[in-house]
Write a protein that holds these residues in place. Structure first.
Motif, PDB file in Angstrom:
ATOM      1  N   ALA A 244       0.824  -1.217   0.000  1.00 55.69           N
ATOM      2  CA  ALA A 244       0.000   0.000   0.000  1.00 55.69           C
ATOM      3  C   ALA A 244       0.854   1.260   0.000  1.00 55.69           C
ATOM      4  N   LYS A 245       2.068   1.163   0.519  1.00 49.79           N
ATOM      5  CA  LYS A 245       2.897   2.372   0.678  1.00 49.79           C
ATOM      6  C   LYS A 245       3.073   3.165  -0.609  1.00 49.79           C
ATOM      7  N   PRO A 246       3.516   2.531  -1.686  1.00 55.11           N
ATOM      8  CA  PRO A 246       3.689   3.314  -2.924  1.00 55.11           C
ATOM      9  C   PRO A 246       2.371   3.879  -3.446  1.00 55.11           C
ATOM     10  N   VAL A 247       1.274   3.211  -3.138  1.00 56.66           N
ATOM     11  CA  VAL A 247      -0.024   3.709  -3.587  1.00 56.66           C
ATOM     12  C   VAL A 247      -0.359   4.994  -2.845  1.00 56.66           C
TER      13      VAL A 247
ATOM     14  N   ILE B 160      -0.885   8.733  -4.542  1.00 58.94           N
ATOM     15  CA  ILE B 160      -2.084   9.569  -4.395  1.00 58.94           C
ATOM     16  C   ILE B 160      -1.707  10.904  -3.772  1.00 58.94           C
ATOM     17  N   GLU B 161      -0.865  10.832  -2.734  1.00 56.67           N
ATOM     18  CA  GLU B 161      -0.484  12.078  -2.068  1.00 56.67           C
ATOM     19  C   GLU B 161       0.283  13.009  -3.004  1.00 56.67           C
ATOM     20  N   ASP B 162       1.096  12.424  -3.872  1.00 54.94           N
ATOM     21  CA  ASP B 162       1.857  13.240  -4.818  1.00 54.94           C
ATOM     22  C   ASP B 162       1.018  13.745  -5.975  1.00 54.94           C
ATOM     23  N   GLY B 163      -0.207  13.263  -6.053  1.00 53.95           N
ATOM     24  CA  GLY B 163      -1.046  13.664  -7.175  1.00 53.95           C
ATOM     25  C   GLY B 163      -0.664  12.963  -8.469  1.00 53.95           C
ATOM     26  N   ASP B 164       0.097  11.889  -8.321  1.00 54.06           N
ATOM     27  CA  ASP B 164       0.519  11.122  -9.480  1.00 54.06           C
ATOM     28  C   ASP B 164      -0.682  10.385 -10.064  1.00 54.06           C
ATOM     29  N   VAL B 165      -1.568   9.978  -9.180  1.00 51.35           N
ATOM     30  CA  VAL B 165      -2.866   9.463  -9.602  1.00 51.35           C
ATOM     31  C   VAL B 165      -3.888  10.419  -9.024  1.00 51.35           C
ATOM     32  N   ARG B 166      -4.764  10.897  -9.911  1.00 50.29           N
ATOM     33  CA  ARG B 166      -5.687  11.954  -9.535  1.00 50.29           C
ATOM     34  C   ARG B 166      -7.105  11.395  -9.502  1.00 50.29           C
ATOM     35  N   PHE B 167      -7.830  11.701  -8.457  1.00 48.99           N
ATOM     36  CA  PHE B 167      -9.223  11.253  -8.389  1.00 48.99           C
ATOM     37  C   PHE B 167     -10.150  12.375  -8.821  1.00 48.99           C
ATOM     38  N   VAL B 168     -11.188  12.014  -9.562  1.00 46.27           N
ATOM     39  CA  VAL B 168     -12.211  12.972  -9.978  1.00 46.27           C
ATOM     40  C   VAL B 168     -13.562  12.343  -9.652  1.00 46.27           C
ATOM     41  N   PRO B 169     -14.369  12.936  -8.782  1.00 47.65           N
ATOM     42  CA  PRO B 169     -14.115  14.124  -7.975  1.00 47.65           C
ATOM     43  C   PRO B 169     -13.019  13.858  -6.935  1.00 47.65           C
TER      44      PRO B 169
ATOM     45  N   TYR C  33     -12.618  11.621  -3.442  1.00 49.58           N
ATOM     46  CA  TYR C  33     -12.381  10.182  -3.321  1.00 49.58           C
ATOM     47  C   TYR C  33     -10.923   9.854  -3.010  1.00 49.58           C
ATOM     48  N   ALA C  34     -10.029  10.802  -3.222  1.00 53.70           N
ATOM     49  CA  ALA C  34      -8.626  10.565  -2.868  1.00 53.70           C
ATOM     50  C   ALA C  34      -8.517  10.340  -1.364  1.00 53.70           C
ATOM     51  N   ARG C  35      -9.203  11.159  -0.603  1.00 54.78           N
ATOM     52  CA  ARG C  35      -9.187  11.046   0.861  1.00 54.78           C
ATOM     53  C   ARG C  35      -9.774   9.693   1.298  1.00 54.78           C
ATOM     54  N   VAL C  36     -10.862   9.314   0.642  1.00 57.54           N
ATOM     55  CA  VAL C  36     -11.510   8.049   0.981  1.00 57.54           C
ATOM     56  C   VAL C  36     -10.548   6.887   0.748  1.00 57.54           C
ATOM     57  N   ALA C  37      -9.877   6.922  -0.382  1.00 57.32           N
ATOM     58  CA  ALA C  37      -8.935   5.858  -0.707  1.00 57.32           C
ATOM     59  C   ALA C  37      -7.771   5.850   0.277  1.00 57.32           C
ATOM     60  N   LEU C  38      -7.280   7.034   0.595  1.00 55.93           N
ATOM     61  CA  LEU C  38      -6.145   7.122   1.520  1.00 55.93           C
ATOM     62  C   LEU C  38      -6.502   6.580   2.902  1.00 55.93           C
ATOM     63  N   ASP C  39      -7.675   6.932   3.381  1.00 56.59           N
ATOM     64  CA  ASP C  39      -8.090   6.433   4.698  1.00 56.59           C
ATOM     65  C   ASP C  39      -8.080   4.917   4.728  1.00 56.59           C
ATOM     66  N   TRP C  40      -8.557   4.340   3.670  1.00 57.35           N
ATOM     67  CA  TRP C  40      -8.611   2.876   3.618  1.00 57.35           C
ATOM     68  C   TRP C  40      -7.201   2.290   3.552  1.00 57.35           C
ATOM     69  N   LEU C  41      -6.379   2.890   2.712  1.00 57.65           N
ATOM     70  CA  LEU C  41      -5.022   2.368   2.534  1.00 57.65           C
ATOM     71  C   LEU C  41      -4.188   2.501   3.805  1.00 57.65           C
ATOM     72  N   GLU C  42      -4.438   3.560   4.551  1.00 54.23           N
ATOM     73  CA  GLU C  42      -3.648   3.775   5.760  1.00 54.23           C
ATOM     74  C   GLU C  42      -4.037   2.816   6.873  1.00 54.23           C
ATOM     75  N   ASN C  43      -5.230   2.266   6.773  1.00 53.74           N
ATOM     76  CA  ASN C  43      -5.675   1.314   7.803  1.00 53.74           C
ATOM     77  C   ASN C  43      -5.900  -0.063   7.199  1.00 53.74           C
TER      78      ASN C  43
END
Length: 866
Positions: free
Chosen positions: A368-371, A375-384, A387-397
């Motif tokens: 999950a780390k590189p993912v 996302i944090e670097d904006g290398d993969v962008r979520f629209v809207p 959803y980036a925050r939603v994905a990050l919350d899941w990945l961090e836990n």
RNA sequence: GGGCGGUUAGCUCAGUGGUAGAGCACUUCGUUCACACCGAAGGGGUCACAGGUUCAAGUCCUGUACCGCCCACCA
């Protein structure tokens, strides 16, 4: 002249063009020097799937993006394919076998898998045919299936690599167990529900007879597997009692009272019975305390030998018997109604049983780390972007991923065991044997991999990975993933993990999450509820283009989309409007017109609107705001081109002297419009484009170029012309006041003010024979002021003074109220000092205009009463 | 329990701090002249509620209510 029918007939047109595009090879990426690529690997639908409204939105969105990029000159690959969908497919085929009086178990693994392949061949690609009916320009020559040989190779490759890096392990865990299908299932294949159940309060006596603890449970049958009772360490009620022994009712077993942070002292007695094999939390408690894990339910959901006298009963029967026995033996204190959250298997409808079993897991934290980084670097962008925050919350836990399934249909786990029980991951038995050396390989793991394990490789396994194919080099990473928010974790995150781990590059630049299609009253669309609408039915009635428009015109950054069949009517009407307006142009243009040397103001107005529409539509497509694109196109076409420009041109077209200019303007506008509309309505626009008399036309609209070198926007002309439109509307309203029907010509209208050379617009659109400057002297008339003009309409017959007074009074009131509001604001020194000067100036000018207008209205009213 | 959306015309929804918008529906009028799957003119809104910031709030801030979605271990 043209022989086009007066209505757009979708069904003939759509299939015709789809076939022609395909045979012209337009669905495959072109390969011209200097071309950028644009790539999408579509979310592979299940082979058991058939089209629903969500698909009818998801896949056309991708088609829109692809068609837009093609018009922009890119080399576009939209790669389709299908997912083998382990559980869904296996249960469909099982059902058929049962109907035929047999079963998978009877056939055995090999025969069963053969049957599934047969089924796939016969009816597995229904949904792909339906994508064609939707007009999706996907590259069918590159279509992939997650069980293709090459694809399977990629799956094994990843598994073996991860196994050898220690990222994959086998372990005992509590998983979601479907007792009907007898396999573990992922969270996504379950549905959370709340049912009305019971809460049973049971006495657990201390072994020394010194008292008892009250235990509440919703699943009394699990007490057969209890190994302890836990309380919170700080719970004062149990201070000093920790470590005492309790007697487990019915089972004649002694279990300890333990302290653990898990129980909530606020709930009930604060004491929880611990059943490690049948509850994920209890399992963790058990691990912390080194407790045993007796399994009391077998894979079919029946009580095991560990359940003593209850062995062999189903879980339902066992519950009934146990409650009876508890009651008759005096352990049952009370039963309360209680809302119980449960999980239900989507495939079988069975209640999921948490069950301890041996499963394969993938460690997630490291992957999950590189993912997270990407996302944090904006290398993969979520629209809207929310959803980036939603994905990050899941990945961090994140928790480890259970990848084994007890099925036959899927990628069999490539783990082989030797006679000493050592496990090797290898591409095949020979390779495993080579790794085992002297020890003999005796068996392969029986389980297959979770379907998401293989679909996680989709963006690159479809392009040929692990081979360094040309396609892989050319098209990876892909540009955008278009998907549903429900599979953000299960699929999107996994693709990112796998892509970043194996190719060290993001699998896609953007993730666009589209809205969920709901019924008109906001309920979920589902077959079982009977709330679903069949997209194919709509396509048959009004065509794919109208369906696409109906959905896309409501799709922006919103979370939900309410869709009723009523809405498709608007879309159909719009198709028909486009059809007929183009037909009108064709009827009025014979040969490719030449660009005229000079244009009139209305011409420049339309071309300016066209230029600004192009900007808006382009920005909307690039920003995934399809709603905005639809709206801009609709307004331009219907309200501006049809309602005004075409109407104004009619007189000019009728005169051979003046017709060349509007001919050229109309064709320019229609051509550009069809191109811009094409991504959304591909068939209709293609058909019409083919009829346009243009020189240097592309063979297909689909392979044409996005509108280029449009005249520049001219805001001054826009304002000027729109002022005259406003005056025209007022004149029409004035006519309506005296019950003059629209389009019925009237003799004379007087005007005061500067029409800026747009007399003909006002005259023809106000349905006036003769326009005169000045005011009518000695003639009865009614008047209005709009767009900086005073208009006077002479009345031949009698004016109804009452009606006219009422009209003027109403107008005076309206103008007066507006003026008052403005004057109040302007009287406030705070406003004039602090507001931006241009705002103050504008409001002053407006107030002045209103004052003038009010005077005029009042004068007219005065005149009337004289 | 935590998080995220939403609440604007009868319906579905737009709305960059500066006079509330669209489509549909509704009312009235109009069919030789591209389209009645059409045209013209209308009616219809204390922008969920309460505070606050601001010269100015649908728009920014705080809180409340309701609807929806996701996550979570309440037996």
């Amino acid at each position: 002249m043209t022989e086009l029918p007066t209505r757009y007939l979708a069904s003939e047109t759509e299939s015709k063009w789809y076939a022609r595009w395909e045979s012209a090879g337009l669905f495959q990426p072109s390969d011209l020097p200097g071309q950028k690529t644009f790539t999408i690997t579509i979310p592979p639908p299940n082979i058991t799937g058939s089209l629903h409204m969500g698909h009818a939105l998801c896949y056309p969105i991708q088609d829109v993006l692809g068609r837009y990029r093609r018009l922009q000159g890119d080399s576009v690959l939209i790669l389709p394919g299908q997912d083998h969908a382990g559980i869904a497919t296996q249960s469909v085929v099982e059902k058929q076998l049962r109907k035929a009086g047999t079963s998978g178990a009877q056939l055995g693994r090999e025969k069963f898998v053969e049957k599934v392949w047969e089924w796939r061949k016969e009816s597995g690609d229904t949904i792909l045919r339906q994508f064609r009916a939707l007009g999706c320009a996907f590259d069918w020559s590159r279509s992939r299936f997650t069980l293709d040989d090459r694809y399977a190779q990629a799956v094994l490759e990843v598994f073996i690599d991860w196994f050898e890096r220690g990222l994959i392990y086998k372990g005992l865990r509590v998983v979601n167990w479907d007792p009907a299908l007898q396999t573990s299932v992922s969270d996504i294949e379950t549905e959370r529900k709340t049912i009305n159940g019971k809460l049973y309060y049971v006495r657990y006596p201390y072994a020394d007879g010194s008292g008892e603890i009250l235990i509440a449970t919703t699943r009394p049958e699990t007490m057969l597997g209890d190994v302890a009772v836990a309380v919170h360490p700080s719970d004062a009620r149990y201070t000093g009692l920790i470590g005492k022994t309790l007697r487990l009712p019915l089972m004649d077993r002694e279990i300890p009272l333990i302290a653990d942070p898990y129980p909530d002292p606020e709930f009930g007695s604060g004491a929880v019975k611990i059943t490690p094999a049948h509850d994920a939390n209890d399992f963790e408690v058990g691990q912390r305390h080194g407790l045993e894990q007796p399994i009391i339910l077998d894979p079919r959901g029946r009580i095991t030998e560990a359940g003593g006298v209850y062995a062999g009963l189903s879980r339902e029967e066992a519950r009934k018997r146990i409650v009876q026995d508890l009651e008759s033996e005096g352990y049952l204190v009370k039963i309360e109604d209680h809302a119980i959250p449960i999980l239900v298997s989507e495939r079988s409808g069975e209640i999921i049983e948490p069950l301890l079993s041996e499963q394969w897991f993938v460690r997630q934290t490291e992957l999950a780390k590189p993912v997270i980084q990407a996302i944090e670097d904006g290398d993969v962008r979520f629209v809207p972007d929310r959803y980036a925050r939603v994905a990050l919350d899941w990945l961090e836990n994140i928790r480890d991923w259970c990848v084994s399934r007890q099925l036959w249909w899927g990628h069999r786990i490539p783990v082989y065991y030797d006679e000493a029980g050592n496990a090797y991951a290898a591409l095949n038995e020979e390779a495993a044997q080579a790794k085992a050396g002297a020890l003999r390989i005796v068996r392969q793991e029986e389980d297959v991999l979770d379907t998401w394990f293989s679909s996680g490789l989709w963006p690159f396994a479809t392009l040929g990975w692990p081979e360094e194919t040309d396609d892989l080099k050319r098209f990876y990473p892909t540009d955008v993933l278009v998907t549903d928010r429900n599979i953000l974790y299960l699929w999107v995150a996994r693709m990112m993990m796998m892509g970043l781990d194996k190719l060290h590059e993001r699998p896609f630049r953007d993730v666009y999450i589209y809205a969920t299609v709901l019924t008109e009253d906001g309920r979920r669309m589902s077959k079982s509820l009977g709330t679903g609408i069949d997209p194919m039915g709509i396509i048959e009635r009004i065509g794919a283009d109208a369906l696409r428009y109906a959905l896309l015109s409501q799709t922006g950054m919103n979370q939900d989309l309410r869709f009723g069949e009523r809405r498709t009517e608007d879309a159909r009407n719009f198709c028909n409007k486009i059809w007929n307006a183009t037909r009108f142009v064709l009827m009025n243009v014979e040969a490719p017109p030449v660009r005229p040397e000079s244009l009139e103001k209305v011409d420049r107005w339309l071309l300016s609107r066209l230029a600004r529409t192009e900007q808006a539509v382009r920005a909307a497509y690039e920003g995934y705001d399809f709603q905005e694109a639809c709206q801009a196109l609709y307004r331009f076409f219907w309200s501006e081109l049809c309602d005004w420009y075409i109407e104004v041109s009619k007189a000019r077209l009728a005169d051979p002297e003046t017709r060349a200019v509007p001919q050229w303007v109309l064709l320019t506008a229609i051509e550009a419009f069809l191109k811009m509309m094409h991504p959304i309505m591909p068939h209709l626009t293609e058909e019409l484009y083919q009829h346009l008399p243009l020189s240097g036309k592309a063979e297909f609209l689909m392979s044409a170029a996005w509108p280029e070198s449009l005249p520049e926007a001219d805001l001054e002309v826009e304002t000027e012309v729109e002022r005259v439109f406003e005056a025209t509307r007022s004149l029409r309203a004035l006519r309506a006041e005296i019950d003059l029907p629209a389009m019925k010509p009237i003799d004379t209208v007087y005007f005061e003010g500067d029409l800026g050379g747009l007399e003909e617009v006002l005259r023809t659109q106000g349905w006036v024979q003769q326009l005169r400057a000045g005011r009518p002297e000695g003639i009865k008339s009614i008047s209005t002021t709009a767009g900086g003009l005073d208009l006077h309409l002479p009345i031949e017959g009698l004016i109804d003074p009452e009606k006219e007074t009422a009209r003027l009074t109403k107008e005076a009131e309206k103008v007066g109220a507006e003026l008052q509001k403005l004057e109040q604001r302007l009287a406030n020194p705070q406003f004039t000092e602090r507001a931006k000067p241009e705002i103050v100036a504008r409001e002053r000018a407006q107030a002045e205009e209103l004052r003038l207008r009010l005077e005029k209205v009042q004068a007219r009213r005065q005149l009337l009463s004289d």
